[in-house]
Scaffold this motif. Structure first.
Motif, PDB file in Angstrom:
ATOM      1  N   VAL A   1      22.961  19.223  -0.348  1.00 12.34           N
ATOM      2  CA  VAL A   1      22.381  19.468  -1.671  1.00 12.34           C
ATOM      3  C   VAL A   1      22.555  18.251  -2.554  1.00 12.34           C
ATOM      4  CG1 VAL A   1      22.576  20.830  -3.784  1.00 12.34           C
ATOM      5  CG2 VAL A   1      22.670  21.971  -1.569  1.00 12.34           C
ATOM      6  N   GLN A   2      23.740  17.638  -2.494  1.00  9.99           N
ATOM      7  CA  GLN A   2      23.993  16.448  -3.316  1.00  9.99           C
ATOM      8  C   GLN A   2      23.070  15.309  -2.914  1.00  9.99           C
ATOM      9  OE1 GLN A   2      28.035  15.102  -3.271  1.00  9.99           O
ATOM     10  NE2 GLN A   2      27.570  13.212  -4.368  1.00  9.99           N
ATOM     11  N   HIS A   3      22.934  15.068  -1.601  1.00  9.09           N
ATOM     12  CA  HIS A   3      22.073  13.981  -1.144  1.00  9.09           C
ATOM     13  C   HIS A   3      20.621  14.227  -1.503  1.00  9.09           C
ATOM     14  CE1 HIS A   3      25.262  12.911   2.127  1.00  9.09           C
ATOM     15  NE2 HIS A   3      25.571  12.428   0.944  1.00  9.09           N
ATOM     16  N   LEU A   4      20.170  15.456  -1.279  1.00 11.79           N
ATOM     17  CA  LEU A   4      18.776  15.770  -1.571  1.00 11.79           C
ATOM     18  C   LEU A   4      18.523  15.751  -3.072  1.00 11.79           C
ATOM     19  CD1 LEU A   4      16.022  16.527  -0.475  1.00 11.79           C
ATOM     20  CD2 LEU A   4      16.724  18.923  -0.453  1.00 11.79           C
ATOM     21  N   GLY A   5      19.463  16.272  -3.848  1.00 16.58           N
ATOM     22  CA  GLY A   5      19.313  16.256  -5.305  1.00 16.58           C
ATOM     23  C   GLY A   5      19.238  14.847  -5.844  1.00 16.58           C
ATOM     24  N   GLY A   6      20.102  13.961  -5.319  1.00 14.35           N
ATOM     25  CA  GLY A   6      20.057  12.560  -5.738  1.00 14.35           C
ATOM     26  C   GLY A   6      18.741  11.911  -5.364  1.00 14.35           C
ATOM     27  N   ALA A   7      18.242  12.248  -4.171  1.00 16.71           N
ATOM     28  CA  ALA A   7      16.964  11.686  -3.727  1.00 16.71           C
ATOM     29  C   ALA A   7      15.822  12.179  -4.610  1.00 16.71           C
ATOM     30  CB  ALA A   7      16.700  12.067  -2.270  1.00 16.71           C
ATOM     31  N   MET A   8      15.920  13.407  -5.084  1.00 12.60           N
ATOM     32  CA  MET A   8      14.872  13.947  -5.960  1.00 12.60           C
ATOM     33  C   MET A   8      14.770  13.146  -7.253  1.00 12.60           C
ATOM     34  SD  MET A   8      15.598  17.997  -5.180  1.00 12.60           S
ATOM     35  CE  MET A   8      14.419  18.737  -6.314  1.00 12.60           C
ATOM     36  N   TYR A   9      15.922  12.712  -7.754  1.00  9.86           N
ATOM     37  CA  TYR A   9      15.891  11.854  -8.944  1.00  9.86           C
ATOM     38  C   TYR A   9      15.313  10.482  -8.612  1.00  9.86           C
ATOM     39  CZ  TYR A   9      18.271  14.736 -12.397  1.00  9.86           C
ATOM     40  OH  TYR A   9      18.561  15.715 -13.304  1.00  9.86           O
TER      41      TYR A   9
ATOM     42  N   THR B   1       0.852  -1.188   0.000  1.00  8.02           N
ATOM     43  CA  THR B   1       0.000   0.000   0.000  1.00  8.02           C
ATOM     44  C   THR B   1       0.887   1.237   0.000  1.00  8.02           C
ATOM     45  OG1 THR B   1      -0.043   0.169   2.406  1.00  8.02           O
ATOM     46  CG2 THR B   1      -1.705  -1.246   1.363  1.00  8.02           C
ATOM     47  N   ALA B   2       0.295   2.388  -0.276  1.00 10.07           N
ATOM     48  CA  ALA B   2       1.056   3.647  -0.293  1.00 10.07           C
ATOM     49  C   ALA B   2       1.678   3.909   1.071  1.00 10.07           C
ATOM     50  CB  ALA B   2       0.136   4.802  -0.691  1.00 10.07           C
ATOM     51  N   THR B   3       0.939   3.586   2.120  1.00  4.60           N
ATOM     52  CA  THR B   3       1.459   3.799   3.474  1.00  4.60           C
ATOM     53  C   THR B   3       2.677   2.934   3.731  1.00  4.60           C
ATOM     54  OG1 THR B   3      -0.757   4.335   4.292  1.00  4.60           O
ATOM     55  CG2 THR B   3       0.903   3.723   5.927  1.00  4.60           C
ATOM     56  N   GLU B   4       2.618   1.660   3.279  1.00  3.55           N
ATOM     57  CA  GLU B   4       3.755   0.755   3.462  1.00  3.55           C
ATOM     58  C   GLU B   4       4.968   1.231   2.674  1.00  3.55           C
ATOM     59  OE1 GLU B   4       1.484  -3.501   4.287  1.00  3.55           O
ATOM     60  OE2 GLU B   4       1.735  -2.788   2.229  1.00  3.55           O
ATOM     61  N   ILE B   5       4.703   1.737   1.467  1.00  3.15           N
ATOM     62  CA  ILE B   5       5.800   2.268   0.648  1.00  3.15           C
ATOM     63  C   ILE B   5       6.423   3.478   1.331  1.00  3.15           C
ATOM     64  CG2 ILE B   5       6.379   3.399  -1.529  1.00  3.15           C
ATOM     65  CD1 ILE B   5       4.237   1.693  -2.866  1.00  3.15           C
ATOM     66  N   THR B   6       5.568   4.330   1.887  1.00  2.00           N
ATOM     67  CA  THR B   6       6.044   5.534   2.565  1.00  2.00           C
ATOM     68  C   THR B   6       6.938   5.181   3.742  1.00  2.00           C
ATOM     69  OG1 THR B   6       4.037   6.727   1.943  1.00  2.00           O
ATOM     70  CG2 THR B   6       5.333   7.653   3.732  1.00  2.00           C
ATOM     71  N   GLU B   7       6.552   4.132   4.466  1.00  3.74           N
ATOM     72  CA  GLU B   7       7.352   3.717   5.620  1.00  3.74           C
ATOM     73  C   GLU B   7       8.740   3.252   5.211  1.00  3.74           C
ATOM     74  OE1 GLU B   7       4.956   0.759   7.472  1.00  3.74           O
ATOM     75  OE2 GLU B   7       3.641   2.206   8.484  1.00  3.74           O
ATOM     76  N   ARG B   8       8.873   2.821   3.956  1.00  4.50           N
ATOM     77  CA  ARG B   8      10.178   2.347   3.475  1.00  4.50           C
ATOM     78  C   ARG B   8      11.031   3.484   2.913  1.00  4.50           C
ATOM     79  NH1 ARG B   8       9.485  -3.625   0.686  1.00  4.50           N
ATOM     80  NH2 ARG B   8       8.261  -4.585   2.367  1.00  4.50           N
ATOM     81  N   LEU B   9      10.442   4.638   2.722  1.00  3.49           N
ATOM     82  CA  LEU B   9      11.193   5.776   2.209  1.00  3.49           C
ATOM     83  C   LEU B   9      12.068   6.366   3.310  1.00  3.49           C
ATOM     84  CD1 LEU B   9       8.455   7.665   0.137  1.00  3.49           C
ATOM     85  CD2 LEU B   9      10.371   6.324  -0.769  1.00  3.49           C
ATOM     86  N   SER B  10      13.251   6.827   2.952  1.00  6.11           N
ATOM     87  CA  SER B  10      14.114   7.494   3.917  1.00  6.11           C
ATOM     88  C   SER B  10      13.610   8.914   4.143  1.00  6.11           C
ATOM     89  CB  SER B  10      15.554   7.547   3.397  1.00  6.11           C
ATOM     90  OG  SER B  10      15.633   8.400   2.266  1.00  6.11           O
ATOM     91  N   GLY B  11      14.086   9.532   5.195  1.00  2.31           N
ATOM     92  CA  GLY B  11      13.702  10.917   5.464  1.00  2.31           C
ATOM     93  C   GLY B  11      14.109  11.837   4.329  1.00  2.31           C
ATOM     94  N   THR B  12      15.274  11.569   3.736  1.00  2.60           N
ATOM     95  CA  THR B  12      15.739  12.392   2.620  1.00  2.60           C
ATOM     96  C   THR B  12      14.818  12.249   1.414  1.00  2.60           C
ATOM     97  OG1 THR B  12      18.029  12.119   3.368  1.00  2.60           O
ATOM     98  CG2 THR B  12      17.701  12.907   1.124  1.00  2.60           C
ATOM     99  N   GLN B  13      14.357  11.028   1.142  1.00  3.98           N
ATOM    100  CA  GLN B  13      13.451  10.809   0.010  1.00  3.98           C
ATOM    101  C   GLN B  13      12.108  11.500   0.238  1.00  3.98           C
ATOM    102  OE1 GLN B  13      13.826   6.482   0.049  1.00  3.98           O
ATOM    103  NE2 GLN B  13      14.643   6.551  -2.047  1.00  3.98           N
ATOM    104  N   LYS B  14      11.625  11.466   1.463  1.00  3.19           N
ATOM    105  CA  LYS B  14      10.374  12.155   1.764  1.00  3.19           C
ATOM    106  C   LYS B  14      10.541  13.665   1.585  1.00  3.19           C
ATOM    107  CE  LYS B  14       8.894   8.611   5.077  1.00  3.19           C
ATOM    108  NZ  LYS B  14       8.668   8.290   6.507  1.00  3.19           N
ATOM    109  N   SER B  15      11.682  14.177   2.028  1.00  2.47           N
ATOM    110  CA  SER B  15      11.961  15.600   1.835  1.00  2.47           C
ATOM    111  C   SER B  15      12.050  15.930   0.351  1.00  2.47           C
ATOM    112  CB  SER B  15      13.285  15.974   2.531  1.00  2.47           C
ATOM    113  OG  SER B  15      13.206  15.743   3.911  1.00  2.47           O
TER     114      SER B  15
END
Length: 346
Positions: A48-56, A10-24
């Motif tokens: 910036v590098q970590h967040l930019g990579g997570a955005m991709y 489910t979307a909730t389960e997927i969200t729980e697997r996301l890192s904080g950086t990916q959620k940001s």
């Protein structure tokens, strides 16, 4: 039977697997370019590098997962998004607005296959290996000057990647750098123009020096430190001593966390600790006493009082013994020495 069952998260389960950086990153992708750029302006190059990579990595996130992230962070935003459509241009534009085109290209070159030209002003945005490869054929004085402009941790990374026989000379040159004259900067600028194929302007500034060399050495491993300082000592004993005196000291222990200090105190000889504390500041004494049991602290205080006046050289020797143990434990990852280097703590 369970093996034949189709498991759909489910979307909730997927969200729980996301890192904080990916959620940001998902939230950043929902912002307008100007707003996202304003946020990025307040982040460090690594962030910036970590967040930019997570955005991709989250650019194709489905709407249900996006909504779940929004529910988790804000609980009020539920709107459609074109996340994943034109993500490359979006991220590029945000980074350009936040950092300027040159720095943005440097970050993008590490999170996308694209290549870029980098002027000297964005050395801090390059990884150590790229800078080392860039400098490996340059004159040691040029290498020392450029390394002097880097963050101490990054400078240590670059130094570690240069040939071992060159490292002592680089540190020695950094330690003897002071005010750089315009001619040297013009030479540096010419080298960088040839390397980056870009124009750049640098102003005369004070770089390097013994303290800068010492701070860079603080980030090196013990075996590397010993080898470099030994080589410098053969050329200039006084300079080696000056560098060593400005490196991580006993007083710096006061900046470390209690858990690391507790671990360290269990590994040092009691007589060394008693002698070392005789020359420590009251603040550091109280800090270390606070990391012991009440009984142990009381015993140490009694022993210090019984010891009476001691020679400064004896105190310094004991403190160096403890620092040697601390640095070895830091290299092994057993403790974290604040102000010395190593992994970032979160």
């Amino acid at each position: 039977m369970d093996g034949a069952k189709s498991v759909e998260l489910t979307a909730t389960e997927i969200t729980e697997r996301l890192s904080g950086t990916q959620k940001s990153a998902i939230l950043m992708m929902l912002l307008g370019e100007e707003e996202a750029a304003e946020i990025l302006k307040n982040l460090s190059p690594k962030e910036v590098q970590h967040l930019g990579g997570a955005m991709y990595s989250v650019r194709n996130t489905d709407q249900e997962t996006v909504n779940a992230v929004l529910d988790e962070f804000l609980a009020i935003i539920k709107k459609q998004t074109s996340l994943g459509l034109g993500a490359g241009n979006y991220i590029r534009n945000v980074l350009n607005r936040a950092l300027g085109e040159d720095k943005a290209q440097s970050v993008l070159s590490r999170i996308t296959p694209a290549s870029s030209e980098r002027p000297i002003e964005i050395l801090d945005w390059m990884d150590g290996r790229s800078i080392a490869e860039l400098l490996q054929d340059e004159h040691p004085q040029i290498i020392a000057l450029i390394i002097s402009y880097l963050d101490y941790s990054q400078a240590s990374d670059v130094l570690n990647l240069l040939p071992e026989d060159l490292q002592p000379e680089i540190v020695q040159r950094i330690a003897t750098l002071e005010t750089v004259d315009p001619e040297a900067l013009r030479e540096l600028e010419l080298v960088m123009q040839m390397k980056f194929k870009a124009n750049t302007s640098l102003r005369s500034t004070k770089v390097g020096g013994v303290k800068a060399a010492a701070k860079i050495m603080n980030f090196t491993k013990a075996n590397m430190e010993k080898r470099i300082l030994g080589a410098i000592r053969r050329n200039d004993k006084d300079l080696m001593q000056a560098i060593q005196d400005n490196m991580f000291t006993f007083d710096n222990l006061g900046m470390s966390d209690d858990r690391s200090l507790q671990t360290l105190l269990r590994m040092v000889e009691p007589e060394d600790l008693i002698m070392a504390l005789k020359g420590a500041t009251v603040e550091l004494q109280e800090k270390l006493f606070g990391c012991m049991s009440t009984r142990a602290a009381s015993n140490i205080k009694d022993e210090m009082e019984v010891l009476g006046p001691v020679r400064l050289t004896e105190v310094q020797t004991a403190q160096k013994q403890i620092i040697e143990v601390a640095r070895k434990m830091s290299d092994e990852g057993t403790i974290v020495l604040a102000g010395r280097g190593g992994d970032e703590m979160v």
